[in-house]
Design a protein around this motif. Sequence first.
Motif, PDB file in Angstrom:
ATOM      1  N   SER A  99      25.057  38.467  14.795  1.00 34.92           N
ATOM      2  CA  SER A  99      25.291  39.763  15.423  1.00 34.92           C
ATOM      3  C   SER A  99      25.821  40.769  14.416  1.00 34.92           C
ATOM      4  O   SER A  99      26.391  40.397  13.372  1.00 34.92           O
ATOM      5  CB  SER A  99      26.287  39.622  16.576  1.00 34.92           C
ATOM      6  N   LEU A 100      25.627  42.038  14.711  1.00 34.60           N
ATOM      7  CA  LEU A 100      26.193  43.100  13.886  1.00 34.60           C
ATOM      8  C   LEU A 100      27.716  43.061  13.989  1.00 34.60           C
ATOM      9  O   LEU A 100      28.271  42.802  15.059  1.00 34.60           O
ATOM     10  CB  LEU A 100      25.666  44.460  14.334  1.00 34.60           C
ATOM     11  N   LEU A 117      23.162  45.213   9.074  1.00 31.92           N
ATOM     12  CA  LEU A 117      21.986  45.986   9.477  1.00 31.92           C
ATOM     13  C   LEU A 117      20.731  45.580   8.708  1.00 31.92           C
ATOM     14  O   LEU A 117      19.613  45.877   9.147  1.00 31.92           O
ATOM     15  CB  LEU A 117      22.243  47.482   9.279  1.00 31.92           C
ATOM     16  N   ASN A 119      19.465  42.782   8.435  1.00 34.40           N
ATOM     17  CA  ASN A 119      18.709  41.834   9.255  1.00 34.40           C
ATOM     18  C   ASN A 119      18.175  42.579  10.471  1.00 34.40           C
ATOM     19  O   ASN A 119      18.924  42.994  11.343  1.00 34.40           O
ATOM     20  CB  ASN A 119      19.609  40.677   9.694  1.00 34.40           C
ATOM     21  N   GLU A 120      16.880  42.764  10.532  1.00 37.50           N
ATOM     22  CA  GLU A 120      16.281  43.564  11.595  1.00 37.50           C
ATOM     23  C   GLU A 120      16.450  42.941  12.976  1.00 37.50           C
ATOM     24  O   GLU A 120      16.331  43.634  13.989  1.00 37.50           O
ATOM     25  CB  GLU A 120      14.794  43.796  11.308  1.00 37.50           C
ATOM     26  N   GLU A 121      16.694  41.653  13.043  1.00 34.43           N
ATOM     27  CA  GLU A 121      16.875  40.984  14.329  1.00 34.43           C
ATOM     28  C   GLU A 121      18.313  41.062  14.830  1.00 34.43           C
ATOM     29  O   GLU A 121      18.578  40.750  15.989  1.00 34.43           O
ATOM     30  CB  GLU A 121      16.456  39.515  14.210  1.00 34.43           C
ATOM     31  N   LYS A 123      21.778  42.344  16.321  1.00 33.84           N
ATOM     32  CA  LYS A 123      22.111  43.351  17.324  1.00 33.84           C
ATOM     33  C   LYS A 123      23.611  43.345  17.602  1.00 33.84           C
ATOM     34  O   LYS A 123      24.321  42.376  17.296  1.00 33.84           O
ATOM     35  CB  LYS A 123      21.344  43.093  18.616  1.00 33.84           C
ATOM     36  N   SER A 258      25.713  54.309  19.810  1.00 36.77           N
ATOM     37  CA  SER A 258      24.742  54.753  18.825  1.00 36.77           C
ATOM     38  C   SER A 258      25.288  55.929  18.027  1.00 36.77           C
ATOM     39  O   SER A 258      25.147  55.989  16.790  1.00 36.77           O
ATOM     40  CB  SER A 258      23.427  55.135  19.517  1.00 36.77           C
ATOM     41  N   ILE A 263      23.920  53.908  14.539  1.00 37.75           N
ATOM     42  CA  ILE A 263      22.833  52.938  14.623  1.00 37.75           C
ATOM     43  C   ILE A 263      21.917  53.324  15.771  1.00 37.75           C
ATOM     44  O   ILE A 263      22.351  53.959  16.733  1.00 37.75           O
ATOM     45  CB  ILE A 263      23.357  51.498  14.819  1.00 37.75           C
ATOM     46  N   SER A 266      18.191  50.774  19.799  1.00 35.18           N
ATOM     47  CA  SER A 266      17.474  49.498  19.807  1.00 35.18           C
ATOM     48  C   SER A 266      18.286  48.371  19.184  1.00 35.18           C
ATOM     49  O   SER A 266      17.989  47.197  19.407  1.00 35.18           O
ATOM     50  CB  SER A 266      16.142  49.639  19.070  1.00 35.18           C
ATOM     51  N   ARG A 267      19.334  48.707  18.407  1.00 33.33           N
ATOM     52  CA  ARG A 267      20.171  47.681  17.800  1.00 33.33           C
ATOM     53  C   ARG A 267      21.338  47.291  18.699  1.00 33.33           C
ATOM     54  O   ARG A 267      22.172  46.462  18.317  1.00 33.33           O
ATOM     55  CB  ARG A 267      20.706  48.164  16.447  1.00 33.33           C
ATOM     56  N   TRP A 269      22.395  45.733  22.346  1.00 28.83           N
ATOM     57  CA  TRP A 269      21.832  44.908  23.435  1.00 28.83           C
ATOM     58  C   TRP A 269      22.841  44.850  24.567  1.00 28.83           C
ATOM     59  O   TRP A 269      23.954  44.340  24.403  1.00 28.83           O
ATOM     60  CB  TRP A 269      21.505  43.513  22.920  1.00 28.83           C
TER      61      TRP A 269
END
Length: 598
Positions: A99-100, A117, A119-121, A123, A258, A263, A266-267, A269
């Motif tokens: 996780s972020l 950040l 890592n595109e996956e 969140k 955001s 960010i 979309s990041r 969840w």
Amino acid sequence: MSAILSTDDLNDFIAPGVACIKPVETLPALPPSTDSQDDTGVILDGDARSATTTTTAPPAEISLTDCLACSGCVTSAEAVLVSLQSHAEVLSTLDAAPSLQIRGPDPTTGKYTVAGLENEEAKLFVASVSPQTRANLAAACGPGVTEQQAGVMLETLLLGGSAAGLASGGRHNNGFAWVVDTNTAREMTHVLSAEEVLADDSRPTATTTTPAKKPILASSCPGWVCYAEKTHPHVLPHLSRVKSPQALMGTLLKTSLSQALGIPPSRIWHLAVMPCFDKKLEASREELTDEVWARSGLPGRGVRDVDCVITSKEVLMLAESRGMDFFNISRDARPAMPPFPDPTLQNFLFRPDHPLQPSSSPSSSLSSSQKTPLAAGSSGGLLYHILQSRAAQTPGSEIQVIKGRNADVVEYVVAVADEPVFKAARYYGFRNIQNLVRRLKPARPSKMPGGKPFGSARRPTGGKSLEYSYVEVMACPGGCTNGGGQIKVDDAVVMERKNLSSKPGPQEQKAWLAEVDEAYFSGDESSLAESDGPAAPDVVLGISHSYINDTLAYWSDTIGIDLRRLAFTTYREVISDVGKATEGERVVQLAGKIGGGW
């Protein structure tokens, strides 16, 4: 789901009764069967139809958009959507990537930074929990457990800083950064809805489209909204434009985090824990995405404000999937949460005290629930707040309660010297809702010269509900504590804890719902209305309208988006070809009208 439902299928829990028609659209026609056929009909507002069922269609792979686009049924949230939004999705998302991580605040700038950040996956995880869910889990825990204690258990399960929750297992030991209470967003909904209902018709409204027509109908119940969009489009102009607490909280979290962290939405969840499977339907609406508030202003397939919804039942499954027993989680040791990156919203979302006296110290969002008045009902108390707000506008007024044909139909009158100045009503359960929409159905004009209109206007009860200014509509009888996603008395976990050897009957189910309601209404005894000193003139049931409006204005100004896009939504008629001519048949009909040689 079949295009034709029997009256038995129109139950109050919106559960599916027959197989979905979606795969039938792509399957070749089967030869006629010689077996006996079952003709089943249903009358919806006088429209009689018949159906012939000869085979059972195989299970369908249906997306959320497919389900919302199909008006062949009332709704099938429990059957179709549970596989798409479930505890399994929560676990798979948590295990997808680390996780972020939030860093800060910087002692000089006061700003926060985000690590991971690249890592595109990865969140940032945040969750919101409804009070009805906490009450249901409290009742399932057993006597003596309060809603607040159930909230502590949920925080322990979800928060990333808890060594006894989800973060103790999984591939990356991920958990949720914050767990917030939807009661805070509910206060926003109360204030915005009161202003919407009580506003003068001559004043402009803050909604994105044409203001709702009187009587304004509550729109927080997604099962009811879905039903109206598919079967009764004539009531759509009456639906409240204010977002539900779930939707409003989703927009608030996605936009504010955001903006504060720099960010994209979309990041982030967002998981919502709700009492109703149909909240999964609401989360999937294209009207509740960043496409509306950040881009075109029109519904579209953008980033959802609520990424996943699970229910009270699925909370137990979520814990079990990590090898945990939810009922053994500590009810007293509250895990810590980091400060929310926006101090103003920190005070709003996590305040332990009166909103007029916010505390800057981080605290649990689930620890400051106030005692809910019994008269407010178990669905959030929106109608009750509007009634109290209207009564406060007229000194010397009183609220009169008129019971309807059953416990789920109640009328309310704000009167001065027995003269009504405001009328409202409560309609719970689909059988009662159908009576309501019939009364709202406009009369059809006669085609005969000088003929009178026919339809609802000629019925003895026709137009009665038009006298209302507001109607609170909920699909489930008894309200949201009786939602379809709640733990029921006939569930194995409850039967085991209550030592029930046989399937519970109606009386046991009624007693169980009373236990859930007792937990729901057992909030903090220190009611704000009973605090020392005079209350501010705009405080209704402990909610300061000026404080809420200031917070809404701050939110809108901070992220630079008009409040009309953030807090309000729209509805649309869902048109289906189910039971109608196919596209090819319509082409043939049109060609015939213009002389085509088919």
